[in-house]
Scaffold this motif. Structure first.
Motif, PDB file in Angstrom:
ATOM      1  N   GLY A 197       0.770  -1.113   0.038  1.00 31.44           N
ATOM      2  CA  GLY A 197       0.017  -0.024   0.036  1.00 31.44           C
ATOM      3  C   GLY A 197       0.830   1.327   0.134  1.00 31.44           C
ATOM      4  O   GLY A 197       0.420   2.243  -0.728  1.00 31.44           O
ATOM      5  N   ALA A 198       1.988   1.219   0.841  1.00 32.59           N
ATOM      6  CA  ALA A 198       2.872   2.275   0.856  1.00 32.59           C
ATOM      7  C   ALA A 198       3.710   2.855  -0.745  1.00 32.59           C
ATOM      8  O   ALA A 198       3.667   3.985  -1.049  1.00 32.59           O
ATOM      9  CB  ALA A 198       3.763   2.391   1.902  1.00 32.59           C
ATOM     10  N   VAL A 199       3.888   1.646  -1.209  1.00 37.44           N
ATOM     11  CA  VAL A 199       4.422   1.916  -2.482  1.00 37.44           C
ATOM     12  C   VAL A 199       3.481   2.351  -3.509  1.00 37.44           C
ATOM     13  O   VAL A 199       3.885   3.200  -4.388  1.00 37.44           O
ATOM     14  CB  VAL A 199       5.165   0.445  -2.966  1.00 37.44           C
ATOM     15  CG1 VAL A 199       5.651   0.574  -4.467  1.00 37.44           C
ATOM     16  CG2 VAL A 199       6.186   0.077  -2.186  1.00 37.44           C
ATOM     17  N   HIS A 200       2.496   1.819  -3.329  1.00 36.92           N
ATOM     18  CA  HIS A 200       1.265   2.194  -4.469  1.00 36.92           C
ATOM     19  C   HIS A 200       1.028   3.726  -4.036  1.00 36.92           C
ATOM     20  O   HIS A 200       0.766   4.631  -5.142  1.00 36.92           O
ATOM     21  CB  HIS A 200      -0.035   1.441  -4.335  1.00 36.92           C
ATOM     22  CG  HIS A 200      -0.895   1.647  -5.454  1.00 36.92           C
ATOM     23  ND1 HIS A 200      -0.624   1.269  -6.766  1.00 36.92           N
ATOM     24  CD2 HIS A 200      -2.005   2.445  -5.317  1.00 36.92           C
ATOM     25  CE1 HIS A 200      -1.888   1.499  -7.415  1.00 36.92           C
ATOM     26  NE2 HIS A 200      -2.798   2.104  -6.567  1.00 36.92           N
ATOM     27  N   LEU A 201       0.761   4.142  -3.116  1.00 39.99           N
ATOM     28  CA  LEU A 201       0.672   5.481  -2.466  1.00 39.99           C
ATOM     29  C   LEU A 201       1.715   6.665  -2.952  1.00 39.99           C
ATOM     30  O   LEU A 201       1.567   7.584  -3.304  1.00 39.99           O
ATOM     31  CB  LEU A 201       0.104   5.637  -1.114  1.00 39.99           C
ATOM     32  CG  LEU A 201      -0.909   4.982  -0.480  1.00 39.99           C
ATOM     33  CD1 LEU A 201      -1.232   5.070   1.107  1.00 39.99           C
ATOM     34  CD2 LEU A 201      -2.284   5.646  -1.086  1.00 39.99           C
ATOM     35  N   LEU A 202       2.934   5.828  -2.782  1.00 40.13           N
ATOM     36  CA  LEU A 202       3.992   6.740  -3.459  1.00 40.13           C
ATOM     37  C   LEU A 202       3.746   7.070  -4.864  1.00 40.13           C
ATOM     38  O   LEU A 202       4.113   8.057  -5.391  1.00 40.13           O
ATOM     39  CB  LEU A 202       5.399   5.983  -2.886  1.00 40.13           C
ATOM     40  CG  LEU A 202       6.530   6.614  -3.633  1.00 40.13           C
ATOM     41  CD1 LEU A 202       6.760   8.090  -2.851  1.00 40.13           C
ATOM     42  CD2 LEU A 202       7.862   5.774  -3.300  1.00 40.13           C
ATOM     43  N   LEU A 203       3.535   5.986  -5.503  1.00 40.06           N
ATOM     44  CA  LEU A 203       3.210   6.218  -7.057  1.00 40.06           C
ATOM     45  C   LEU A 203       2.311   7.212  -7.373  1.00 40.06           C
ATOM     46  O   LEU A 203       2.224   7.930  -8.015  1.00 40.06           O
ATOM     47  CB  LEU A 203       3.077   4.632  -7.433  1.00 40.06           C
ATOM     48  CG  LEU A 203       2.359   4.705  -9.092  1.00 40.06           C
ATOM     49  CD1 LEU A 203       3.543   5.204 -10.032  1.00 40.06           C
ATOM     50  CD2 LEU A 203       1.998   3.477  -9.526  1.00 40.06           C
ATOM     51  N   LEU A 204       1.024   7.129  -6.509  1.00 38.41           N
ATOM     52  CA  LEU A 204      -0.174   8.056  -6.628  1.00 38.41           C
ATOM     53  C   LEU A 204       0.187   9.325  -6.261  1.00 38.41           C
ATOM     54  O   LEU A 204       0.011  10.264  -7.027  1.00 38.41           O
ATOM     55  CB  LEU A 204      -1.341   7.580  -5.939  1.00 38.41           C
ATOM     56  CG  LEU A 204      -1.832   6.214  -6.399  1.00 38.41           C
ATOM     57  CD1 LEU A 204      -3.074   5.832  -5.491  1.00 38.41           C
ATOM     58  CD2 LEU A 204      -2.313   6.332  -7.899  1.00 38.41           C
ATOM     59  N   PHE A 205       1.060   9.576  -5.041  1.00 35.57           N
ATOM     60  CA  PHE A 205       1.551  10.814  -4.822  1.00 35.57           C
ATOM     61  C   PHE A 205       2.350  11.320  -5.948  1.00 35.57           C
ATOM     62  O   PHE A 205       2.233  12.780  -6.251  1.00 35.57           O
ATOM     63  CB  PHE A 205       2.379  10.764  -3.598  1.00 35.57           C
ATOM     64  CG  PHE A 205       3.037  12.045  -2.876  1.00 35.57           C
ATOM     65  CD1 PHE A 205       2.159  12.964  -2.487  1.00 35.57           C
ATOM     66  CD2 PHE A 205       4.283  11.926  -2.774  1.00 35.57           C
ATOM     67  CE1 PHE A 205       2.680  14.238  -1.990  1.00 35.57           C
ATOM     68  CE2 PHE A 205       4.998  13.380  -2.581  1.00 35.57           C
ATOM     69  CZ  PHE A 205       4.134  14.407  -2.080  1.00 35.57           C
ATOM     70  N   LEU A 206       3.637  10.739  -6.366  1.00 32.67           N
ATOM     71  CA  LEU A 206       4.310  11.229  -7.720  1.00 32.67           C
ATOM     72  C   LEU A 206       3.477  11.758  -8.678  1.00 32.67           C
ATOM     73  O   LEU A 206       3.659  12.692  -9.200  1.00 32.67           O
ATOM     74  CB  LEU A 206       5.171  10.231  -7.726  1.00 32.67           C
ATOM     75  CG  LEU A 206       6.292   9.839  -6.940  1.00 32.67           C
ATOM     76  CD1 LEU A 206       7.224   8.859  -7.300  1.00 32.67           C
ATOM     77  CD2 LEU A 206       7.259  11.355  -6.309  1.00 32.67           C
ATOM     78  N   HIS A 207       2.516  10.745  -8.935  1.00 32.37           N
ATOM     79  CA  HIS A 207       1.783  11.072 -10.066  1.00 32.37           C
ATOM     80  C   HIS A 207       0.764  12.393  -9.827  1.00 32.37           C
ATOM     81  O   HIS A 207       0.629  13.428 -10.988  1.00 32.37           O
ATOM     82  CB  HIS A 207       0.557  10.061 -10.460  1.00 32.37           C
ATOM     83  CG  HIS A 207      -0.132  10.510 -11.628  1.00 32.37           C
ATOM     84  ND1 HIS A 207       0.058  10.630 -12.880  1.00 32.37           N
ATOM     85  CD2 HIS A 207      -1.604  10.780 -11.543  1.00 32.37           C
ATOM     86  CE1 HIS A 207      -1.049  10.786 -13.459  1.00 32.37           C
ATOM     87  NE2 HIS A 207      -2.046  10.902 -12.836  1.00 32.37           N
ATOM     88  N   VAL A 208       0.199  12.634  -8.879  1.00 31.24           N
ATOM     89  CA  VAL A 208      -0.355  13.777  -8.335  1.00 31.24           C
ATOM     90  C   VAL A 208       0.319  15.086  -8.309  1.00 31.24           C
ATOM     91  O   VAL A 208       0.107  16.210  -8.763  1.00 31.24           O
ATOM     92  CB  VAL A 208      -1.376  13.740  -7.070  1.00 31.24           C
ATOM     93  CG1 VAL A 208      -1.904  15.146  -6.431  1.00 31.24           C
ATOM     94  CG2 VAL A 208      -2.117  12.782  -7.271  1.00 31.24           C
TER      95      VAL A 208
END
Length: 896
Positions: free
Chosen positions: A642-653
């Motif tokens: 979940g943390a890795v996926h949220l990192l991906l989303l955060f970078l995208h945003v």
């Protein structure tokens, strides 16, 4: 004329009765004669010896004593059967075989075929009986109606004549039954037609002539239903289906208007209750479902046609449910369990079409619950709320308290009613079915809606606590007791936001959460880390989330859930509450899904810096939660994913936040974002695949995520090479600066080459050749675009191609071809060698037909000289490298 008409009518009735009597007597005598003939034929076949060639001849002639003595010798023992099978010899032709275990699918098919065959056989054998009984009943109804239309008899005479006709038909049926030697379905059908005639006569007295008050009519209908039930005990289910179920059609045949629907509802309910009471003695599944269908049909008619019946519809369903629960089993107080507490059965039994009476009961109650939810979705009628839709769930709570077979129905009722309330407020956009909004409760109904929802939450919470008092370790009862108050608060916030100020609803939710949290803490300190504590913790966290959303805004829900990931993870580590780790996973999935599909899923509204903080804060909280769990626990792997996926989303945003001036959810997608997304998605795909190969937990999940991201990256790169290519897309070309090499082309086309090369070595083995080819094509595209950018300072197909640019392409492609072939020889990879060879051939063709097409004199000679020397040098390099014994360039193998 009236006298002659009445006389004719009387003669017609008498002739009908006499003809019916003679017909029934003849039918009964004919049936007796057929039965006697059949018995005689069977006796003759039994006494007549069979011929020598006929099967069974020896057994017919052989004495019984010989048959008995020979029987043990003819049948091998079980031990002999096992020995014979084990030795491989098998059974002898004359010995019986051990029956094989029947296949489950074959058994199911056989059961279905038997059921269909039995149903068709019943229709074939009794269709005349059913049709005849129904015809007699319809004849009585139509005679009454015809006498009305012709004006032969007065109202009182018409009703009395109809009742006398029905009683006479019942008397005839009873006389025929007593004279018959066995049970005949035709007699039962005659009694059913008699009951239909009585129903029609009594309803005509009320609907058409108003001769008697409704109370008298109701009593008469109840007496007719009771009498039909008692007679069905003698005549069997045929009378039930024609008398009880056929009675549902009487109001439709007699006609009426909407003002008489209350009387019709009372009548329909009396018929249904009589049917349930009858099925206590004469039960058939089709009779059960027919009774339920008929009662719900008239409820549906009243729901859509009669506004004055609205206050009674909920009570109608509750009374119908009580009849299902009480009358058939004799459990009038609903306190006797119909299933053994030690063997409550399985929830999958609800989904089976076959079963006993108890097996059909939960499904019938479920239909009533869905019917009430449908009525709520049409119009909640807040002013009548407690009277309209609380009786049915109250009755189900009482019944499920003592009957564990119904233990899940209260939860189903709460969920169905909540869905109905939300559906009643949904407004769909006419031209976009995916766009919808919620219509708040009208100002005049705000107070009533708030009171009704409060009573709803109180009812289910108190009912769940009552159940929990009887079954102290019941997770289902605990979930109902503690989840119902937050559900009621959520419905009040969504449907009636103007009833109270936001801070008042938020304070109420906080108070509920504190109370539930206090109960959970008290239980955990007492060492009771069980299912009850689990639902107390879950309900408390739900109440806290609602309080945050009510007080602030909808976007904070995700951040509030992320905070709960941290708090729940701490509780998992502090107390051994069963299944609490699954609650952490569920909340984590909600956070990830919510942020992944924004703004399409419960949109944030106008994007601000708070949106960026939501993504970053969720990432930080989930990462902190992962640090609380030891490395050996499975929960840590989930939190890390979940943390890795949220990192991906955060970078995208973060990328979109800076590209579009803070508008994260802008409806734009340009060349810069596509270039960044390709690198981002491909990098995380390689990271996920690496974790799937070398991680200890959730390998399949990592692999699936890697495949999804890599597919997105490749698709995005293909869009960069085609649709968004700056050679022909002016918007993309405008984003590429004039700085040579160090421009956006390096990010869009150069970095993906490195990522594809890594994928060719470290990704799925089956896909490595594909990524090797993609890396080669990408390198060729990147070099070509950079050369054109160097010569023109921009990318535009309208610019003419000069000689220098042409030679630059040839030189660069030649170097790429030579490098690829050399690399193929060094690594002993024939595919790589052939790829370089193909590019070399293309370069040679380009030089011959394009580059040298306009050259003459000394320039042409020098060009051919340079090309020849290059090819000879490549051949020399090929042979010198091949002397090392490599398979791609062996010395004895000529240069291709």
């Amino acid at each position: 004329m009236n006298f002659l008409g009445g006389l004719l009518f009387s003669v017609l009735v008498i002739g009908l009765l006499v003809g019916a009597v003679l017909g029934w007597v003849s039918a009964l005598r004919l049936k007796n004669l057929q039965t006697r003939v059949l018995r005689i034929e069977q006796e003759l076949r039994r006494l007549r010896p069979a011929g020598p060639g006929e099967p069974g001849a020896a057994s017919a002639i052989r004495p019984a004593s010989e048959d008995v003595d020979a029987r043990p010798a003819a049948q091998p023992t079980a031990a002999a059967a096992v020995d014979s099978t084990a030795s491989g010899r098998g059974w002898t032709p004359g010995s019986p075989a051990v029956p094989a275990e029947p296949d489950a699918s074959a058994t199911r098919r056989t059961r279905v075929q038997d059921a269909l065959g039995g149903a068709l056989a019943r229709v074939r054998d009794y269709w005349m009986v059913w049709l005849g009984g129904l015809s007699i009943g319809l004849a009585g109804i139509f005679l009454v109606r015809y006498s009305i239309e012709q004006g032969w008899l007065g109202p009182t005479a018409r009703v009395l004549l109809g009742m006398i006709t029905g009683l006479a038909l019942h008397a005839l049926a009873e006389w025929l039954r007593r004279r018959a030697e066995r049970h005949y379905d035709a007699v039962a059908a005659l009694a059913g037609g008699a009951s239909l005639t009585l129903y029609a006569a009594v309803l005509a007295a009320l609907h058409l002539y108003q001769l008697w008050p409704p109370v008298v009519v109701f009593v008469l209908l109840a007496l007719i239903s009771l009498g039909t039930m008692l007679l069905a005990l003698r005549h069997g289910p045929i009378l039930a289906v024609l008398g009880i179920l056929g009675a549902y059609a009487v109001p439709a045949l007699l006609g009426g208007d909407a003002e008489q629907l209350i009387t019709v509802l009372v009548y329909s309910l009396s018929v249904a209750l009589a049917g349930f009471l009858l099925m206590r003695y004469v039960y058939r599944p089709w009779l059960w479902w027919g009774t339920v269908a008929g009662a719900l049909f008239w409820w549906w008619v009243a729901l859509h046609a009669g506004a004055q019946t609205e206050p009674w519809l909920g009570l109608y369903l509750a009374t119908l449910a009580w009849g299902m629960l009480a009358l058939q089993s004799g459990n009038y107080r609903l306190t006797d369990p119909s299933t053994d507490e030690r063997n409550p059965g399985d929830w999958r039994d609800w989904l089976r079409l076959r079963g006993s009476e108890t097996g059909h009961l939960p499904k019938a109650l479920l239909i009533l619950i869905l019917a009430q939810a449908y009525a709520i979705a049409l119009d909640p009628l807040w002013s009548l709320g407690p009277l309209l839709w609380l009786p049915l769930p109250a009755l189900i709570l009482i019944a499920s308290r003592y009957n564990v077979a119904l233990r899940a129905l209260p939860w189903v009722a709460l969920a169905a009613m909540a869905a109905g309330f939300v559906a009643s407020a949904v407004i769909w956009q006419p031209f976009d079915p995916w766009m919808w909004s919620l219509r708040p409760v009208a100002p005049d109904d705000l107070k009533a809606a708030l009171v009704s929802l409060g009573l709803l939450g109180l009812l289910f919470s108190a009912g769940g606590a009552w159940h929990l008092h009887a079954r102290r370790d019941s997770a289902l009862a605990a979930s109902l007791a503690y989840i119902a108050p937050p559900v009621a608060l959520a419905l009040a916030y969504v449907l009636a936001p103007d009833a109270l100020q936001d801070w008042m609803l938020s304070a109420t939710s906080v108070a509920v959460g504190l109370a539930l949290g206090g109960l959970a803490g008290r239980r955990l300190r007492a060492g009771q880390a069980d299912a009850v504590a689990f639902w107390q913790i879950a309900s408390a966290h739900l109440a806290y989330s609602l309080a945050v959303v009510m007080l602030l805004e909808q976007a904070t829900l995700t951040l509030a859930l992320a905070v709960q990931v941290l708090s729940l993870t701490w509780l998992v580590q502090r107390f051994a509450v069963p299944h609490l780790n699954w609650l952490v996973k569920l909340v984590l999935m909600l956070v990830v899904v919510r942020l992944t599909f924004s703004p399409w899923l419960l949109g944030y509204g106008p994007a601000t810096s708070w949106t960026l903080m939501t993504y970053g804060g969720s990432l930080l909280l989930v990462w902190l939660a992962s640090r609380l769990v030891p490395a050996q626990r499975e929960l840590r792997s989930w939190l890390q994913v979940g943390a890795v996926h949220l990192l991906l989303l955060f970078l995208h945003v973060l990328i979109r936040f800076h590209l579009y001036a803070g508008d994260v959810f802008a409806s734009r997608y340009d060349f810069t974002e596509a270039a960044l997304n390709t690198a981002l998605w491909a990098s995380f795909a390689l990271l996920y695949f690496w974790r799937s190969r070398y991680g200890s937990e959730l390998r399949e999940l990592h692999r699936v995520l890697a495949q999804i991201l890599m597919l997105l990256a490749v698709g995005n790169y293909l869009m960069l090479a085609t649709v968004l290519n700056p050679l022909w897309d002016s918007a993309s070309a405008g984003l590429v600066s004039e700085v040579p090499v160090l421009n956006l082309l390096l990010l869009a086309y150069g970095l993906p080459v490195v990522l594809w090369a890594l994928a060719a070595r470290h990704y799925e083995p089956d896909l490595r050749p594909f990524f090797a080819v993609l890396a080669g094509i990408g390198l060729w595209l990147f070099v070509s675009l950079e050369i054109r950018h160097l010569w023109h300072g921009r990318l535009d197909l309208a610019d003419a191609v000069g000689d220098g640019e042409l030679y630059s392409y040839s030189a660069a492609w030649l170097l790429m071809a030579v490098g690829t072939m050399v690399l193929g020889i060094l690594r002993d990879q024939s595919a790589l060698y052939r790829g370089g060879l193909v590019l070399l051939l293309l370069v040679i063709l380009k030089i011959f037909f394009i580059d040298m097409a306009g050259l003459t004199g000394l320039l042409r000679a020098l060009s051919f000289m340079g090309l020849g020397l290059s090819l000879l040098g490549l051949a020399y390099l090929h042979q010198s490298l091949g002397r090392g014994g490599r398979g791609v360039g062996r010395p004895d193998k000529p240069v291709p």
